[in-house]
Design an enzyme around this catalytic site. Structure first.
Site, PDB file in Angstrom:
ATOM      1  N   LYS A  14      40.405  43.453  29.809  1.00  0.00           N
ATOM      2  CA  LYS A  14      41.801  43.137  30.274  1.00  0.00           C
ATOM      3  C   LYS A  14      42.502  42.662  29.278  1.00  0.00           C
ATOM      4  CE  LYS A  14      40.557  39.859  32.946  1.00  0.00           C
ATOM      5  NZ  LYS A  14      38.775  39.694  32.962  1.00  0.00           N
ATOM      6  N   ARG A  89      43.223  34.388  40.306  1.00  0.00           N
ATOM      7  CA  ARG A  89      41.705  34.512  40.301  1.00  0.00           C
ATOM      8  C   ARG A  89      41.288  33.816  41.660  1.00  0.00           C
ATOM      9  NH1 ARG A  89      40.537  34.354  34.315  1.00  0.00           N
ATOM     10  NH2 ARG A  89      38.664  34.653  33.912  1.00  0.00           N
ATOM     11  N   ARG A 128      30.704  40.455  21.861  1.00  0.00           N
ATOM     12  CA  ARG A 128      32.081  39.749  21.324  1.00  0.00           C
ATOM     13  C   ARG A 128      31.836  38.396  21.043  1.00  0.00           C
ATOM     14  NH1 ARG A 128      36.690  39.324  26.027  1.00  0.00           N
ATOM     15  NH2 ARG A 128      35.575  37.346  26.835  1.00  0.00           N
ATOM     16  N   ARG A 134      34.079  32.068  20.965  1.00  0.00           N
ATOM     17  CA  ARG A 134      34.114  31.407  22.203  1.00  0.00           C
ATOM     18  C   ARG A 134      32.619  31.080  22.586  1.00  0.00           C
ATOM     19  NH1 ARG A 134      37.815  35.215  26.337  1.00  0.00           N
ATOM     20  NH2 ARG A 134      36.470  33.740  27.805  1.00  0.00           N
ATOM     21  N   ARG A 146      29.733  33.043  34.841  1.00  0.00           N
ATOM     22  CA  ARG A 146      31.252  33.609  34.826  1.00  0.00           C
ATOM     23  C   ARG A 146      31.495  34.866  35.740  1.00  0.00           C
ATOM     24  NH1 ARG A 146      32.355  34.700  28.995  1.00  0.00           N
ATOM     25  NH2 ARG A 146      34.550  35.044  29.626  1.00  0.00           N
TER      26      ARG A 146
HETATM   27  P1  AMP Z   1      39.162  34.572  30.570  1.00  0.00           P
HETATM   28  O1  AMP Z   1      39.905  34.459  29.185  1.00  0.00           O
HETATM   29  O2  AMP Z   1      40.363  35.158  31.333  1.00  0.00           O
HETATM   30  O3  AMP Z   1      38.008  34.995  30.410  1.00  0.00           O
HETATM   31  O4  AMP Z   1      39.131  32.786  30.922  1.00  0.00           O
HETATM   32  C1  AMP Z   1      38.380  32.072  30.295  1.00  0.00           C
HETATM   33  C2  AMP Z   1      37.992  30.884  31.203  1.00  0.00           C
HETATM   34  O5  AMP Z   1      39.382  30.115  31.508  1.00  0.00           O
HETATM   35  C3  AMP Z   1      37.633  31.341  32.515  1.00  0.00           C
HETATM   36  O6  AMP Z   1      36.041  31.345  32.506  1.00  0.00           O
HETATM   37  C4  AMP Z   1      38.224  29.963  33.458  1.00  0.00           C
HETATM   38  O7  AMP Z   1      37.229  28.932  33.111  1.00  0.00           O
HETATM   39  C5  AMP Z   1      39.419  29.804  32.798  1.00  0.00           C
HETATM   40  N1  AMP Z   1      40.484  30.546  33.564  1.00  0.00           N
HETATM   41  C6  AMP Z   1      41.295  31.575  33.005  1.00  0.00           C
HETATM   42  N2  AMP Z   1      42.051  31.858  33.924  1.00  0.00           N
HETATM   43  C7  AMP Z   1      41.975  31.119  35.042  1.00  0.00           C
HETATM   44  C8  AMP Z   1      42.454  31.248  36.277  1.00  0.00           C
HETATM   45  N3  AMP Z   1      43.424  31.844  36.882  1.00  0.00           N
HETATM   46  N4  AMP Z   1      41.954  30.209  37.368  1.00  0.00           N
HETATM   47  C9  AMP Z   1      40.944  29.465  36.782  1.00  0.00           C
HETATM   48  N5  AMP Z   1      40.377  29.446  35.626  1.00  0.00           N
HETATM   49  C10 AMP Z   1      40.826  30.194  34.629  1.00  0.00           C
END
Ligand code: AMP
Length: 190
Positions: A14, A89, A128, A134, A146
């Site tokens: 994404k 989400r 990654r 991260r 996740r």
């Molecule tokens: P991402 O970079 O999209 O993989 O997000 C990394 C982490 O941020 C996720 O595993 C969640 O812990 C948190 N996170 C990101 N976006 C959301 C969301 N829309 N709702 C809840 N937690 C989020």
């Protein structure tokens, strides 16, 4: 306004695709994960709270995430449209996004979902994790959590947008420009 929800499990690509699409369509890219990580880096109150969830691979609570997303949208009053990456989400987040966009006389134009097999996702995220810094990419158990959270809490949004005829699945395996092309052919018809 064109408002695209870029959807898919962790590691689907994404963020990578949003970087190309935002330039191509002149859209503002909002990644909730990136905003959280920025806050963690700057040790803000939001960052400290979000970190306790992110490090375990859990979702940050809806209320916190929604308030943050609303503030990000409000910062971009001149935007021609948005790419939402990693948001919504949950159904509560999707409802809240619809309400927010309605106040701007617009709505979600479509959800583009990148489809990638789980084992490919785990491989990509571990790779990654070698360079992303991260913590949630470095540990296979957290990665698998996740992906599990994605299926148990987030995947229902496919139905949510399908009911509104806004769901568009795209094969997320292939080279990056190829996938950008596939997504573009969906966006061009929105
Ligand atoms: P991402 O970079 O999209 O993989 O997000 C990394 C982490 O941020 C996720 O595993 C969640 O812990 C948190 N996170 C990101 N976006 C959301 C969301 N829309 N709702 C809840 N937690 C989020």
């Amino acid at each position: 306004m064109i408002n695209v929800v870029l959807f898919g499990p962790p590691g689907a690509g994404k963020g990578t695709q949003a970087e190309f699409l935002k330039d191509k369509y002149q859209l503002v890219h909002i990644s909730t994960g990136d905003v959280f990580r920025h806050n963690i880096k700057n040790a803000t109150e939001l960052g400290v709270l979000a970190k306790s969830y992110i490090d375990k691979g859990q979702l940050v609570p809806d209320e916190v995430t929604i308030n943050m997303l609303n503030a990000e949208v409000e910062k971009n009053k001149e935007a021609k449209g948005f790419i939402f990456d990693g948001f919504p989400r949950t159904e509560a987040q999707a409802e809240s996004l619809a309400e927010l966009l309605e106040t701007k006389n617009t709505g979600v134009s479509g959800m583009v979902a990148l489809e990638v097999d789980d084992e490919v996702l785990v491989g990509r995220l571990l790779e990654r994790g070698k360079t992303s810094g991260r913590a949630d990419d470095a540990d296979e158990n957290i990665i698998r959590n996740r992906i599990k959270v994605y299926y148990s809490e987030t995947a229902i949004l496919k139905d949510y947008y399908e009911k509104q005829n806004k769901y568009h699945g795209v094969d997320g395996v292939g080279n990056i420009p190829e996938i950008t092309e596939r997504i573009s052919s969906v966006i061009d018809k929105l």
